[in-house]
Enzyme design. Sequence first.
Site, PDB file in Angstrom:
ATOM      1  N   GLY A 136       0.725  -1.270   0.056  1.00  0.00           N
ATOM      2  CA  GLY A 136       0.007   0.081  -0.042  1.00  0.00           C
ATOM      3  C   GLY A 136       0.839   1.087   0.076  1.00  0.00           C
ATOM      4  N   HIS A 192       7.302   7.029   5.284  1.00  0.00           N
ATOM      5  CA  HIS A 192       6.405   7.812   6.279  1.00  0.00           C
ATOM      6  C   HIS A 192       5.700   6.714   7.111  1.00  0.00           C
ATOM      7  CE1 HIS A 192       4.143   6.666   2.415  1.00  0.00           C
ATOM      8  NE2 HIS A 192       3.432   6.947   3.037  1.00  0.00           N
TER       9      HIS A 192
END
Length: 115
Positions: free
Chosen positions: A94, A101
């Site tokens: 994903g 991050h």
Amino acid sequence: MSSQREPDCLFCKIIEGQIPGDIVKKTDRITAFRDISPQAPTHILVIPNTHVASVSETSEDQVFSDVLGAARDIAREQNLSDYRLVVNNGAGAGQSVFHLHFHLLAGRPFSWPPG
């Protein structure tokens, strides 16, 4: 840690101020900003200021320490007692922006297992 940036990286451009972001916290090592497509009432992205594409592509443990410590501090500053930290590694998991991050998510119940 160096201050290397990738010229075509969306998150590097936010760090540099070339693209606006709703910045929550910025230090010499991390930048945190609100996600433009939030998946929870609180959805903050916490990133290293040095370009690292993913978890798999760094050997600097300090990067993880900086980002996790910042996520913890932001949660405290936002008075969040229950929250989820998510990091995706690779497109199949994903990851859509290839700058490491962590997602700090809070403000709603979360189920398990995710995804």
